[in-house]
Design a protein around this motif. Structure first.
Motif, PDB file in Angstrom:
ATOM      1  N   SER A 160      57.148  38.311  48.389  1.00  0.00           N
ATOM      2  CA  SER A 160      56.664  39.614  47.948  1.00  0.00           C
ATOM      3  C   SER A 160      56.094  39.472  46.553  1.00  0.00           C
ATOM      4  O   SER A 160      56.353  38.484  45.848  1.00  0.00           O
ATOM      5  CB  SER A 160      57.797  40.651  47.962  1.00  0.00           C
ATOM      6  N   VAL A 161      55.301  40.475  46.143  1.00  0.00           N
ATOM      7  CA  VAL A 161      54.656  40.437  44.837  1.00  0.00           C
ATOM      8  C   VAL A 161      54.516  41.872  44.330  1.00  0.00           C
ATOM      9  O   VAL A 161      54.385  42.819  45.109  1.00  0.00           O
ATOM     10  CB  VAL A 161      53.274  39.750  44.947  1.00  0.00           C
ATOM     11  N   LEU A 162      54.583  42.036  43.004  1.00  0.00           N
ATOM     12  CA  LEU A 162      54.351  43.334  42.365  1.00  0.00           C
ATOM     13  C   LEU A 162      52.927  43.360  41.839  1.00  0.00           C
ATOM     14  O   LEU A 162      52.482  42.413  41.173  1.00  0.00           O
ATOM     15  CB  LEU A 162      55.341  43.548  41.210  1.00  0.00           C
ATOM     16  N   ILE A 163      52.190  44.442  42.121  1.00  0.00           N
ATOM     17  CA  ILE A 163      50.823  44.587  41.641  1.00  0.00           C
ATOM     18  C   ILE A 163      50.663  45.964  40.997  1.00  0.00           C
ATOM     19  O   ILE A 163      51.458  46.872  41.243  1.00  0.00           O
ATOM     20  CB  ILE A 163      49.786  44.437  42.775  1.00  0.00           C
ATOM     21  N   CYS A 164      49.667  46.085  40.133  1.00  0.00           N
ATOM     22  CA  CYS A 164      49.283  47.375  39.563  1.00  0.00           C
ATOM     23  C   CYS A 164      47.909  47.727  40.115  1.00  0.00           C
ATOM     24  O   CYS A 164      46.948  46.974  39.928  1.00  0.00           O
ATOM     25  CB  CYS A 164      49.257  47.309  38.036  1.00  0.00           C
ATOM     26  N   ALA A 165      47.791  48.849  40.786  1.00  0.00           N
ATOM     27  CA  ALA A 165      46.548  49.229  41.454  1.00  0.00           C
ATOM     28  C   ALA A 165      46.208  50.674  41.123  1.00  0.00           C
ATOM     29  O   ALA A 165      47.097  51.509  40.906  1.00  0.00           O
ATOM     30  CB  ALA A 165      46.664  49.044  42.963  1.00  0.00           C
ATOM     31  N   THR A 203      39.896  43.235  43.565  1.00  0.00           N
ATOM     32  CA  THR A 203      40.430  41.876  43.524  1.00  0.00           C
ATOM     33  C   THR A 203      41.188  41.622  44.809  1.00  0.00           C
ATOM     34  O   THR A 203      41.429  42.540  45.596  1.00  0.00           O
ATOM     35  CB  THR A 203      41.352  41.678  42.300  1.00  0.00           C
ATOM     36  N   SER A 204      41.559  40.367  45.066  1.00  0.00           N
ATOM     37  CA  SER A 204      42.305  40.022  46.261  1.00  0.00           C
ATOM     38  C   SER A 204      43.231  38.862  45.943  1.00  0.00           C
ATOM     39  O   SER A 204      42.960  38.064  45.044  1.00  0.00           O
ATOM     40  CB  SER A 204      41.365  39.650  47.412  1.00  0.00           C
ATOM     41  N   ILE A 205      44.343  38.769  46.700  1.00  0.00           N
ATOM     42  CA  ILE A 205      45.302  37.680  46.523  1.00  0.00           C
ATOM     43  C   ILE A 205      45.795  37.220  47.876  1.00  0.00           C
ATOM     44  O   ILE A 205      45.727  37.947  48.856  1.00  0.00           O
ATOM     45  CB  ILE A 205      46.504  38.094  45.638  1.00  0.00           C
ATOM     46  N   ASN A 206      46.303  35.968  47.922  1.00  0.00           N
ATOM     47  CA  ASN A 206      46.951  35.432  49.114  1.00  0.00           C
ATOM     48  C   ASN A 206      48.457  35.540  48.930  1.00  0.00           C
ATOM     49  O   ASN A 206      48.995  35.181  47.871  1.00  0.00           O
ATOM     50  CB  ASN A 206      46.567  33.962  49.331  1.00  0.00           C
ATOM     51  N   LEU A 207      49.157  36.034  49.951  1.00  0.00           N
ATOM     52  CA  LEU A 207      50.596  36.205  49.883  1.00  0.00           C
ATOM     53  C   LEU A 207      51.236  35.379  50.995  1.00  0.00           C
ATOM     54  O   LEU A 207      51.087  35.674  52.170  1.00  0.00           O
ATOM     55  CB  LEU A 207      50.960  37.683  50.049  1.00  0.00           C
ATOM     56  N   PRO A 208      51.974  34.283  50.630  1.00  0.00           N
ATOM     57  CA  PRO A 208      52.606  33.449  51.656  1.00  0.00           C
ATOM     58  C   PRO A 208      53.630  34.242  52.456  1.00  0.00           C
ATOM     59  O   PRO A 208      54.158  35.269  52.010  1.00  0.00           O
ATOM     60  CB  PRO A 208      53.258  32.319  50.839  1.00  0.00           C
ATOM     61  N   GLY A 209      53.956  33.743  53.658  1.00  0.00           N
ATOM     62  CA  GLY A 209      54.945  34.406  54.495  1.00  0.00           C
ATOM     63  C   GLY A 209      56.325  34.390  53.860  1.00  0.00           C
ATOM     64  O   GLY A 209      56.722  33.441  53.182  1.00  0.00           O
ATOM     65  N   GLY A 233      43.219  42.908  49.682  1.00  0.00           N
ATOM     66  CA  GLY A 233      42.502  43.313  48.478  1.00  0.00           C
ATOM     67  C   GLY A 233      43.007  44.658  47.977  1.00  0.00           C
ATOM     68  O   GLY A 233      43.582  45.443  48.716  1.00  0.00           O
ATOM     69  N   TYR A 234      42.796  44.909  46.697  1.00  0.00           N
ATOM     70  CA  TYR A 234      43.147  46.190  46.099  1.00  0.00           C
ATOM     71  C   TYR A 234      42.269  46.407  44.881  1.00  0.00           C
ATOM     72  O   TYR A 234      41.576  45.492  44.393  1.00  0.00           O
ATOM     73  CB  TYR A 234      44.636  46.237  45.743  1.00  0.00           C
ATOM     74  N   ASN A 235      42.283  47.644  44.338  1.00  0.00           N
ATOM     75  CA  ASN A 235      41.465  48.008  43.189  1.00  0.00           C
ATOM     76  C   ASN A 235      42.362  48.192  41.968  1.00  0.00           C
ATOM     77  O   ASN A 235      43.441  48.788  42.048  1.00  0.00           O
ATOM     78  CB  ASN A 235      40.686  49.305  43.455  1.00  0.00           C
ATOM     79  N   ASN A 236      41.892  47.680  40.834  1.00  0.00           N
ATOM     80  CA  ASN A 236      42.553  47.958  39.557  1.00  0.00           C
ATOM     81  C   ASN A 236      41.504  48.430  38.564  1.00  0.00           C
ATOM     82  O   ASN A 236      40.363  48.720  38.949  1.00  0.00           O
ATOM     83  CB  ASN A 236      43.315  46.727  39.052  1.00  0.00           C
ATOM     84  N   CYS A 237      41.858  48.524  37.289  1.00  0.00           N
ATOM     85  CA  CYS A 237      40.929  49.083  36.305  1.00  0.00           C
ATOM     86  C   CYS A 237      39.725  48.180  36.063  1.00  0.00           C
ATOM     87  O   CYS A 237      38.730  48.608  35.478  1.00  0.00           O
ATOM     88  CB  CYS A 237      41.666  49.351  34.987  1.00  0.00           C
ATOM     89  N   SER A 238      39.795  46.917  36.489  1.00  0.00           N
ATOM     90  CA  SER A 238      38.684  45.985  36.300  1.00  0.00           C
ATOM     91  C   SER A 238      37.790  45.901  37.524  1.00  0.00           C
ATOM     92  O   SER A 238      36.791  45.197  37.507  1.00  0.00           O
ATOM     93  CB  SER A 238      39.229  44.580  35.963  1.00  0.00           C
ATOM     94  N   LEU A 253      33.518  40.468  48.477  1.00  0.00           N
ATOM     95  CA  LEU A 253      34.223  40.307  47.210  1.00  0.00           C
ATOM     96  C   LEU A 253      33.283  40.401  46.014  1.00  0.00           C
ATOM     97  O   LEU A 253      33.728  40.603  44.886  1.00  0.00           O
ATOM     98  CB  LEU A 253      34.966  38.969  47.194  1.00  0.00           C
ATOM     99  N   GLU A 254      31.971  40.231  46.239  1.00  0.00           N
ATOM    100  CA  GLU A 254      30.995  40.325  45.166  1.00  0.00           C
ATOM    101  C   GLU A 254      30.431  41.736  45.021  1.00  0.00           C
ATOM    102  O   GLU A 254      29.663  42.013  44.112  1.00  0.00           O
ATOM    103  CB  GLU A 254      29.843  39.347  45.419  1.00  0.00           C
TER     104      GLU A 254
END
Length: 526
Positions: free
Chosen positions: A501-506, A492-498, A484-489, A334-335
């Motif tokens: 769902s979540v919307l992301i911009c990648a 990054t990574s997130i935890n998604l409970p069972g 994990g996924y890549n964005n303009c910054s 992650l670093e």
């Protein structure tokens, strides 16, 4: 205390033949852990506490209940496992309870657990249930028993072996017994008038009942006192042959290449790469197993873990190490930021009915150089255009930046967007902002830096923005997953409970971490 649905269980007052019985009883409570109170009703009321007896589930757990959960045992796995050879995580891990529908194990004197990660489909050793894997087994494992690296992991409890050194292996042995012998006096013969002979005295045992056994393990012999012979001088031999000349020896001054491959795993995609090269870090040192490196593999910058040597694969990947980040166990993935190559001084020549311009390369978008330009006056209004790599459709896109309308595209996976008029596909559109993309639109390469711009009032092009697409990530499983996924910054990574769902911009398509996760492309982020 939570009142969780702990699944279906079988019950009997005896443990005999209970394993693999039909599951008919729902249990509720906080968790299947020693000391926990369990219930048969989904409200966890006091009157619903389950009766004493034995309980079994498909997670291979069998436990006894008497006013609370007693120590569970496994129906066909070991109840204890040993981790040895890591120093940090070494110890015995005991069957403790159920997590995510599978059994989990806790260290007897360590704050670590072994559990099954349904998100990555592998067994993990972590500092918490659902935490990051510090040690892990193969991905895609569906074993009901813990499955970690066999070189560090074994069934049963750990045994401590004590190394002993033979204390008699290097010294002389001498025993002295306190057994004082009184010498027997020799009888003095006297002249007797008779011819009676003097009786010979019988010796007695001076040590009484003392019995001993003496054994020697090693005896260093004393040096011999044999006199050293005086050497006799040999007569000098005169040889009649004379040799002269120069001897030339050829030496090997190369690095020995072993018949194995070095294995690397992409931090974010999980893809494996293999190389037979002699690879060193940026300081010229050999690579360290289990460490994260910023590398180029086949010309693409990624972050990868060096997993050691393999004997049965002949690798063909080209690896160049840029920087050492740190140990995988410290979260170095992650670093890590994937490396980007230095901009090349090559000028793109863009031809259109609106004119011809020379454009220097700009920033990297999706791993490849982008170009931003505007055609010179008297074109009015003044539009700004860019060419960038679209990794979703695997093509070069040429568009107007203000309206973000696509004018043309080049379906060639190349390092630079070089294409003839017949290779560039013109998108039919009535918007005037893309009128400059006509049938004569083409791009070529000038192999020297672009000429300095003339002092005309041409506006300075602004860097093309990072292209983001919106995705819906849905976790259809019951366990939380991390991806994990890549964005303009950056990454990054997130935890998604069972069950959420979540919307992301990648900027790139997210990698699917589990069969229980679905990824749907929605469209450009707004």
């Amino acid at each position: 205390m939570a009142c969780n649905d702990l699944g279906l269980w079988a019950f009997d007052t005896s443990s005999t033949d209970l394993c693999f019985s039909s599951l008919t009883l729902n249990l509720y409570g906080d968790s299947i852990s020693v000391g926990e109170t369990l219930y048969s009703g989904n409200t966890c009321g006091l009157s619903d506490e389950i009766p004493s007896g034995y309980y079994f589930s498909n997670s291979n757990i069998l436990f006894r209940y008497v006013g609370g959960v007693r120590t569970p045992v496994s129906c066909f796995c070991e109840s204890e496992y040993c981790v040895d050879g890591t120093t940090t995580y070494d110890g015995t891990y005991n069957l403790t309870g159920v997590y995510g529908g599978e059994s989990y194990y806790s260290g007897d004197s360590l704050n670590y657990v072994i559990y099954y990660s349904s998100g990555t489909t592998q067994w993990c050793l972590s500092n918490s249930l659902g935490g990051s894997c510090l040690l892990f087994g193969p991905t895609g494992s569906f074993s009901q028993c813990p499955d970690l690296d066999v070189s560090l992991f074994s069934e049963g409890s750990c045994t401590t072996t004590t190394s002993t050194i033979d204390p008699c292996s290097t010294f002389d042995f001498e025993a002295v017994f306190d057994c004082f012998i009184t010498p027997t006096p020799t009888p003095t013969p006297t002249i007797s008038p008779s011819a009676t002979p003097t009786p010979t005295p019988t010796p007695s045992d001076p040590c009484g009942d003392l019995v001993s056994e003496i054994g020697g393990l090693k005896k260093t012999p004393l040096p011999s006192s044999t006199p050293t012979p005086t050497p006799t001088p040999s007569p000098e031999v005169t040889r009649t042959c004379v040799y002269s000349g120069t001897a030339i020896f050829s030496t090997i001054n190369e690095i020995m290449t072993c018949a194995n491959s070095k294995k690397f795993k992409d931090c974010f995609t999980g893809l494996d790469y293999y190389s037979t090269q002699n690879i060193f870090d940026q300081s010229g040192n050999t690579l360290s197993e289990g460490y994260v490196y910023s590398v180029y593999i086949n010309g693409i910058g990624i972050c990868a873990v060096f997993e050691g040597l393999v004997e049965n694969i002949s690798g063909i990947d080209i690896v160049e190490v840029v920087d050492l980040i740190g140990p995988l166990s410290s979260g170095s993935c992650l670093e890590c930021t994937p490396p980007t190559p230095d901009p090349i001084l090559e000028c793109l020549i863009i031809n259109s009915e609106c004119g011809t311009v020379n454009v220097n390369p700009g920033t990297f978008i999706n791993g490849k150089l982008s170009y931003t330009w505007s055609f010179p006056f008297p074109i009015s209004p003044q539009y700004i255009y860019d060419i960038y790599w679209d990794n979703i459709n695997d093509r070069w896109n040429a568009s107007e930046t203000t309206t973000n309308i696509l004018g043309a595209y080049l379906e060639i996976d190349s390092v630079l967007p070089i294409g003839t008029s017949s290779e560039w596909v013109i998108v039919l559109n009535t918007n005037p902002s893309v009128d400059c993309f006509d049938l004569n639109f083409n791009t070529s390469l000038l192999s020297v830096p672009c000429p300095s711009p003339s002092p005309t009032p041409t506006p300075t092009p602004t860097p093309s923005p990072c292209v983001l697409y919106q995705y819906r990530i849905t976790n259809e499983g019951v366990a939380s997953i991390k991806f994990g996924y890549n964005n303009c910054s950056g990454s990054t990574s997130i935890n998604l409970p069972g069950g959420t769902s979540v919307l992301i911009c990648a900027s790139t398509t997210p990698t699917n971490p589990s069969a229980n996760v679905t990824i749907a492309l929605i469209g450009p982020c707004v």
